[in-house]
Design a protein around this motif. Structure first.
Motif, PDB file in Angstrom:
ATOM      1  N   PRO A 239       0.826  -1.211   0.000  1.00 26.60           N
ATOM      2  CA  PRO A 239       0.000   0.000   0.000  1.00 26.60           C
ATOM      3  C   PRO A 239       0.862   1.265   0.000  1.00 26.60           C
ATOM      4  O   PRO A 239       2.012   1.262   0.433  1.00 26.60           O
ATOM      5  N   LEU A 240       0.259   2.338  -0.488  1.00 25.47           N
ATOM      6  CA  LEU A 240       0.949   3.624  -0.487  1.00 25.47           C
ATOM      7  C   LEU A 240       1.083   4.155   0.935  1.00 25.47           C
ATOM      8  O   LEU A 240       0.159   4.033   1.746  1.00 25.47           O
TER       9      LEU A 240
ATOM     10  N   THR B 268       6.035   3.480  -0.049  1.00 25.44           N
ATOM     11  CA  THR B 268       5.025   2.476   0.248  1.00 25.44           C
ATOM     12  C   THR B 268       5.222   1.954   1.663  1.00 25.44           C
ATOM     13  O   THR B 268       6.230   2.216   2.314  1.00 25.44           O
ATOM     14  N   LEU B 269       4.238   1.184   2.132  1.00 28.05           N
ATOM     15  CA  LEU B 269       4.256   0.689   3.501  1.00 28.05           C
ATOM     16  C   LEU B 269       5.013  -0.627   3.647  1.00 28.05           C
ATOM     17  O   LEU B 269       4.754  -1.392   4.586  1.00 28.05           O
TER      18      LEU B 269
ATOM     19  N   VAL C  49       7.723  -0.661   4.714  1.00 32.45           N
ATOM     20  CA  VAL C  49       8.565  -0.384   5.881  1.00 32.45           C
ATOM     21  C   VAL C  49       7.843  -0.699   7.188  1.00 32.45           C
ATOM     22  O   VAL C  49       8.397  -0.497   8.269  1.00 32.45           O
ATOM     23  N   TYR C  50       6.597  -1.184   7.100  1.00 36.39           N
ATOM     24  CA  TYR C  50       5.791  -1.340   8.308  1.00 36.39           C
ATOM     25  C   TYR C  50       4.921  -2.583   8.182  1.00 36.39           C
ATOM     26  O   TYR C  50       4.628  -3.052   7.085  1.00 36.39           O
ATOM     27  N   TYR C  51       4.500  -3.127   9.325  1.00 38.48           N
ATOM     28  CA  TYR C  51       3.614  -4.300   9.308  1.00 38.48           C
ATOM     29  C   TYR C  51       2.167  -3.809   9.175  1.00 38.48           C
ATOM     30  O   TYR C  51       1.566  -3.363  10.126  1.00 38.48           O
ATOM     31  N   TYR C  52       1.615  -3.958   7.973  1.00 38.13           N
ATOM     32  CA  TYR C  52       0.328  -3.343   7.629  1.00 38.13           C
ATOM     33  C   TYR C  52      -0.799  -4.349   7.417  1.00 38.13           C
ATOM     34  O   TYR C  52      -1.919  -3.952   7.055  1.00 38.13           O
ATOM     35  N   ILE C  53      -0.568  -5.661   7.641  1.00 35.15           N
ATOM     36  CA  ILE C  53      -1.571  -6.663   7.284  1.00 35.15           C
ATOM     37  C   ILE C  53      -2.861  -6.487   8.084  1.00 35.15           C
ATOM     38  O   ILE C  53      -3.961  -6.718   7.573  1.00 35.15           O
ATOM     39  N   GLY C  54      -2.763  -6.076   9.341  1.00 38.21           N
ATOM     40  CA  GLY C  54      -3.980  -5.823  10.112  1.00 38.21           C
ATOM     41  C   GLY C  54      -4.821  -4.719   9.501  1.00 38.21           C
ATOM     42  O   GLY C  54      -6.060  -4.797   9.471  1.00 38.21           O
ATOM     43  N   TYR C  55      -4.163  -3.675   9.001  1.00 39.47           N
ATOM     44  CA  TYR C  55      -4.892  -2.602   8.323  1.00 39.47           C
ATOM     45  C   TYR C  55      -5.483  -3.110   7.010  1.00 39.47           C
ATOM     46  O   TYR C  55      -6.579  -2.706   6.616  1.00 39.47           O
ATOM     47  N   TRP C  56      -4.724  -3.970   6.327  1.00 39.90           N
ATOM     48  CA  TRP C  56      -5.256  -4.544   5.082  1.00 39.90           C
ATOM     49  C   TRP C  56      -6.520  -5.353   5.377  1.00 39.90           C
ATOM     50  O   TRP C  56      -7.529  -5.218   4.680  1.00 39.90           O
ATOM     51  N   MET C  57      -6.462  -6.200   6.403  1.00 33.39           N
ATOM     52  CA  MET C  57      -7.639  -6.970   6.806  1.00 33.39           C
ATOM     53  C   MET C  57      -8.836  -6.058   7.049  1.00 33.39           C
ATOM     54  O   MET C  57      -9.941  -6.291   6.539  1.00 33.39           O
ATOM     55  N   SER C  58      -8.625  -4.994   7.807  1.00 29.30           N
ATOM     56  CA  SER C  58      -9.710  -4.068   8.138  1.00 29.30           C
ATOM     57  C   SER C  58     -10.208  -3.348   6.904  1.00 29.30           C
ATOM     58  O   SER C  58     -11.429  -3.198   6.695  1.00 29.30           O
ATOM     59  N   GLY C  59      -9.277  -2.900   6.065  1.00 29.32           N
ATOM     60  CA  GLY C  59      -9.657  -2.136   4.885  1.00 29.32           C
ATOM     61  C   GLY C  59     -10.459  -2.940   3.885  1.00 29.32           C
ATOM     62  O   GLY C  59     -11.464  -2.456   3.338  1.00 29.32           O
ATOM     63  N   VAL C  60     -10.051  -4.190   3.630  1.00 28.66           N
ATOM     64  CA  VAL C  60     -10.785  -4.979   2.638  1.00 28.66           C
ATOM     65  C   VAL C  60     -12.147  -5.401   3.181  1.00 28.66           C
ATOM     66  O   VAL C  60     -13.111  -5.517   2.408  1.00 28.66           O
ATOM     67  N   LEU C  61     -12.259  -5.611   4.483  1.00 28.13           N
ATOM     68  CA  LEU C  61     -13.584  -5.864   5.053  1.00 28.13           C
ATOM     69  C   LEU C  61     -14.485  -4.653   4.845  1.00 28.13           C
ATOM     70  O   LEU C  61     -15.678  -4.790   4.531  1.00 28.13           O
TER      71      LEU C  61
END
Length: 679
Positions: free
Chosen positions: A136-137, A145-146, A148-160
């Motif tokens: 992600p940006l 892009t991200l 540099v960070y652990y973003y999978i929790g945000y991805w989970m929330s965003g796609v839901l």
């Protein structure tokens, strides 16, 4: 709850139930009466993984729903969803829904995206929902892009949020209710493995405060000071516990990972207790689910994998020892140990290959350990239970208490306290599931007294992240173990059987009623705005100009980069990128420095933003250098800078309530094209 939010909540819950129903049949033969429980966290992890690979491949994320829909159709054609089976799963549905509603009430009372890490949390969430690409940006570092960070929790929330059609500012307030619901289901299922009765007790690990909170209540502190003070007990560290993290409301990696931790522990304990009864297919399924949970941990919160990778190995060895005597046996008892770690790596391998984080700078020896009183105010309840659990062994072999002496002599008295129950549990050599969970939790809190992981938090707070990130898994490990111990005591005391049947039926109803009434009985409104699920609603009263301009930008199509004021971290600056997900040239600079280090040239970007606003001869040149298409001028920009921009060379596309938005960084045909895209 306000009527306008009923539909988004129902759509959100409908998606979760769809995922659950699609996953449940595949688990039924292996997990039996616990399959409906495991399907809740498993389905969310599977959907997260599937949608992530869709994003990686450039495909629409909603395609990840298709396997679940197909599974429902197939299972339905085979008459899986009978009335009896659906009724049998009702207790798990309630185990998810009741804590979901509790946390939904908390978020409705205190919904705002306004303090602590909430700007960051929503910025990443909004960035993903605006453009769900992999990686992600970065909303605070234009062109970055991200990774540099652990973003999978945000991805989970965003796609839901995307597949349920819920906007990001409402999605923000549905994430923690979902995480709590999933965590409760996971620990309740774990309770079914550890206890014959009182199976709900391990769930209390998510809801009980630490002894420090009780102390602050007894000395008469205000509610806010009780919460804050109880998580700053050990000097220069953060010692959060789950219910504080939930009430505080940051949709942050260390919180979103709660359910995954509980799910992995359930799977490991299930395998440890039932491996011998499982067919090969069942063993493979349990290993696959464990790999799914473990493999996602670096993406949810990388600190967790430093705990749970060793935890998985310990349980893998325990299973191999218990069922196969550490040989190549017919039961394939070595499978958990040999298969789960590599499968976990393969599951999210592209994520690991993309990861570009500075990481940890090494391991250091703790020069100033915790004071014993502080240590007990954090862990005292669990330590007391575990020491009482070991009391018969202490009476039989008091000489083992000498194991604490070296820690005292070395100047680590808190470590000595943790060493007492640890030594006795190890000396038993029983390694039942409850004992093993307790041992692992004790090892963590003992180790964090001796060593820390070096980061860029400075000399004073050298230990802050180590304590913060390791204490939460330790809390869950020791908490579930201690509460299972209490459950065992209650079972042996046979208290429940002496209770009248009517009281036994009324108690769960009373507990649910108290839980759902609690958000209104205690003050969880921190004064930032309430009674909505829209985390941006407060802007209309406090910053009406920004509220209208941000609404305009959220509907603006096309790919954009914006110039807005940068004013440090944990402030209202960087609010436009946070609420829209449109990347800014630079925002929240300390966060970016932690992720990118000196190579990010953060101070240079901050200086360039000032030049864009204050040096009209350089406004367009520097905007183009960062590929910025939008220039935002509002109250914060005028407060931060002496604004002097070449308005005659910029295209004004928005002007209302003291906010102007200009098109910048493009010219001629490019400008016309961007204007058409931007309306």
């Amino acid at each position: 709850m306000a009527g306008e939010f009923v539909v988004p909540v129902l759509l959100w819950l409908a998606v979760i139930k769809l995922l659950h129903l699609g996953t449940w049949p595949a688990l039924d033969r292996t997990l039996g009466n616990l399959s409906a429980a495991a399907a809740y966290p498993a389905s969310i992890l599977l959907f997260t993984l599937g949608s992530w690979y869709c994003g990686l491949s450039g495909l629409p994320v909603w395609l990840a729903l298709l396997p679940f829909l197909a599974a429902i159709v197939y299972a339905g054609s085979r008459r899986f969803y009978t009335r009896e089976r659906l009724q049998s799963a009702l207790s798990w549905d309630l185990a998810f829904l009741i804590p979901f509603l509790f946390m939904l009430e908390v978020r409705w009372i205190n919904p705002t995206i306004s303090y602590a890490e909430k700007f960051m949390d929503h910025a990443i969430l909004a960035s993903i929902m605006r453009l769900p690409t992999i990686p992600p940006l970065d909303p605070w570092y234009a062109g970055g892009t991200l990774d540099v960070y652990y973003y999978i929790g945000y991805w989970m929330s965003g796609v839901l949020g995307l597949v349920s059609g819920v906007p990001s500012t409402v999605t923000f307030n549905l994430v923690l209710p979902t995480v709590l619901g999933l965590a409760v289901v996971s620990l309740y299922a774990l309770g079914h493995l550890l206890l014959d009765r009182y199976r709900w007790l391990p769930v209390l690990a998510l809801f009980i405060p630490n002894p420090s909170a009780i102390y602050h209540i007894l000395i008469g502190d205000a509610w806010f000071d009780v919460l804050w003070g109880s998580t700053r007990t050990i000097a220069n560290t953060i010692n959060e516990y789950p219910i504080f993290s939930m009430l505080w409301g940051d949709v942050h990696p260390h919180v979103m990972s709660f359910f995954n931790q509980g799910f992995l522990l359930f799977l490991l304990v299930f395998a440890c207790m039932r491996w011998g009864t499982l067919p090969l297919r069942g063993r493979a399924l349990v290993c696959g689910l464990a790999a799914l949970a473990l493999g996602s941990m670096p993406g949810f919160n990388s600190w967790d994998v430093l705990v749970y990778a060793p935890v998985t190995l310990v349980f893998g060895l325990l299973i191999w020892w218990r069922y196969g005597n550490l040989t190549r046996d017919r039961e394939k008892s070595w499978m958990m140990l040999a298969a789960v770690p590599p499968l976990a790596i393969v599951t999210y391998l592209p994520f690991y290959l993309q990861l570009n984080s500075p990481g940890i700078g090494g391991i250091g020896i703790v020069p100033t350990p915790s004071e014993p009183v502080e240590f007990l105010l954090v862990h005292g309840f669990f330590l007391a239970v575990l020491i009482a659990f070991c009391a018969p062994d202490i009476r039989k072999r008091p000489y083992l208490l000498l194991a604490a002496v070296p820690f005292v002599l070395a100047g680590y008295p808190a470590a000595a306290i943790a060493a007492v129950p640890l030594v006795y549990l190890l000396a038993r050599r029983r390694f039942a599931a409850t004992d093993t969970l307790a041992i692992l939790g004790l090892l963590i809190i003992l180790a964090t007294e001796l060593v820390y992981l070096k980061d860029n938090m400075g000399e004073t707070y050298f230990r802050m992240n180590t304590v913060f990130k390791f204490y939460l898994p330790a809390w869950i490990l020791m908490g579930t173990a201690s509460l299972a111990v209490i459950g065992g005591w209650l079972e042996r005391a046979d208290i429940g059987r002496r209770m009248p049947a009517r009281a036994g039926r009324l108690l769960p109803v009373l507990a649910v009623a108290l839980l759902l009434a609690a958000p209104f009985a205690i003050n969880v409104d921190f004064g930032y705005g309430s009674h909505t699920l829209d985390g941006a609603a407060y802007l209309e009263g406090s910053h009406p100009g920004d509220a209208a301009a941000i609404a305009f930008l959220r509907d603006l199509p096309g790919d954009h980069i914006i110039v807005e004021a940068e004013g440090g971290d944990y402030t209202y600056y960087s609010r436009v990128s946070s609420f829209t997900g449109i990347p800014a040239v630079i925002g929240m600079p300390f966060h970016e420095y932690m992720w990118r280090g000196d190579e990010g040239r953060i101070s240079e970007r901050s200086a360039d933003v000032r030049r864009i606003y204050e040096q009209p001869s350089r406004t367009i040149e520097l905007s183009r250098a960062y590929n910025a298409t939008l220039l935002y001028v509002g109250a914060e920009e005028r407060d931060r800078y002496t604004v002097s921009i070449p308005t005659e060379a910029l295209e004004l596309i928005y002007d209302a309530e003291g906010v102007q938005i200009y098109l910048c960084g493009v010219e001629g045909a490019e400008r016309e094209g961007s204007l058409r895209k931007g309306g």
